[in-house]
Scaffold this motif. Sequence first.
Motif, short mmCIF file in Angstrom:
data_model
loop_
_atom_site.label_atom_id
_atom_site.label_comp_id
_atom_site.label_asym_id
_atom_site.label_seq_id
_atom_site.Cartn_x
_atom_site.Cartn_y
_atom_site.Cartn_z
N THR A 181 130.67 -44.86 25.32
CA THR A 181 129.26 -44.48 25.39
C THR A 181 128.88 -43.47 24.31
O THR A 181 129.52 -42.44 24.15
CB THR A 181 128.95 -43.87 26.78
OG1 THR A 181 129.18 -44.85 27.78
CG2 THR A 181 127.50 -43.40 26.85
N ASN A 182 127.83 -43.79 23.55
CA ASN A 182 127.23 -42.79 22.65
C ASN A 182 125.74 -42.60 22.96
O ASN A 182 124.97 -42.09 22.14
CB ASN A 182 127.45 -43.13 21.17
CG ASN A 182 126.75 -44.41 20.74
OD1 ASN A 182 125.97 -45.01 21.50
ND2 ASN A 182 127.01 -44.86 19.52
N LYS A 183 125.37 -43.03 24.17
CA LYS A 183 124.01 -42.82 24.66
C LYS A 183 123.85 -41.39 25.15
O LYS A 183 124.84 -40.70 25.38
CB LYS A 183 123.74 -43.81 25.81
CG LYS A 183 122.29 -44.01 26.19
CD LYS A 183 122.17 -45.11 27.24
CE LYS A 183 120.72 -45.37 27.61
NZ LYS A 183 120.60 -46.44 28.63
N TYR A 184 122.61 -40.94 25.32
CA TYR A 184 122.31 -39.59 25.81
C TYR A 184 122.92 -38.52 24.89
O TYR A 184 123.39 -37.48 25.34
CB TYR A 184 122.83 -39.39 27.24
CG TYR A 184 122.49 -40.49 28.19
CD1 TYR A 184 121.17 -40.79 28.52
CD2 TYR A 184 123.50 -41.27 28.75
CE1 TYR A 184 120.87 -41.81 29.39
CE2 TYR A 184 123.20 -42.30 29.63
CZ TYR A 184 121.88 -42.57 29.94
OH TYR A 184 121.58 -43.60 30.81
N LYS A 185 122.95 -38.81 23.59
CA LYS A 185 123.47 -37.87 22.58
C LYS A 185 124.95 -37.57 22.74
O LYS A 185 125.46 -36.58 22.22
CB LYS A 185 122.66 -36.56 22.60
CG LYS A 185 121.18 -36.74 22.29
CD LYS A 185 120.45 -35.41 22.26
CE LYS A 185 118.97 -35.61 21.95
NZ LYS A 185 118.22 -34.33 21.93
#
Length: 297
Positions: A181-185
């Motif tokens: 995951t590289n979502k939500y910074k």
Amino acid sequence: MQTSLKSTRLQLHPLSTGDTAFIFELVNTPDWIKFIGNRNINSLGNALGYIQRILDNPANTYWVVKLNESLESIGVITLIKRDYLEHPDIGFAFLPQFYGKGYAYEAARVVLLQLLNNNSITQLFATTLATNEASIRLLKKLGLFFNKEIRVENESLLLYSATADTLEIEHITETFYSLFTNKYKRQAKLEDLYSLCLKNIEIIKKDGLQEEKFNLGSFVEPRKKLLSDGTIVEFEEKETGSETKITESTAHRHSNYKKSGILNGSSFELMGKKYFQYKKTPYGWKIAAIIWEDEKK
């Protein structure tokens, strides 16, 4: 001695008499009374006595869950050795205004990880009313499975259970998915796969009758680059369903997943299936093989 715990958004502290006002509010919420029972706590004095009885019983372990930023108390996680159960019973209760935010799962998972890391359990139970659908969903998400229906004081309860092995495999699998995951910074942490997997892991990507095989390095490094150089952003992959079977020191898990993100500026969403094989080692369970295939659009 009971210790404080911490997660991304939460702090868990041992229950104390300083939590009297919060406990008074919590045990008088509609869902507590409906699903746990009316404790007849009608004053702060009653609440103080209730807390003291909990603290005086060595079979009880209560954590008060607080928000990291404001330190506001929002719920409790409990671990209780009940007379009618062979193993500890995990429970949870939260104020209604904090429902639907993932706090109960996050807090309970921290407790489970603490138990696993300390080798404190071989098996864990949880009980709930059949009508408490939210509780049942959470127990399943935490990796507990329906065991049987039991009668306690003329009340029918559903008994859920998990072994230390199933809980550890549940944790490893969730960690595996979260590393991409590289979502939500967030930054993807694919380098952590080296500690989750056996060095000689077999990794296969299927596409119909075609197969592409990887070792750990050839799998991790190109994906690490794609998720860090801006090629794929806002990426998230999550398990949506699973079935795990354990036979002595080997485990197999069939996993359904959903992933989404933005590839070179274009949004995408895919579903698929993964097959995990795990091996139990002196250092815990490790992923020994992965086979996956994305569903065709």
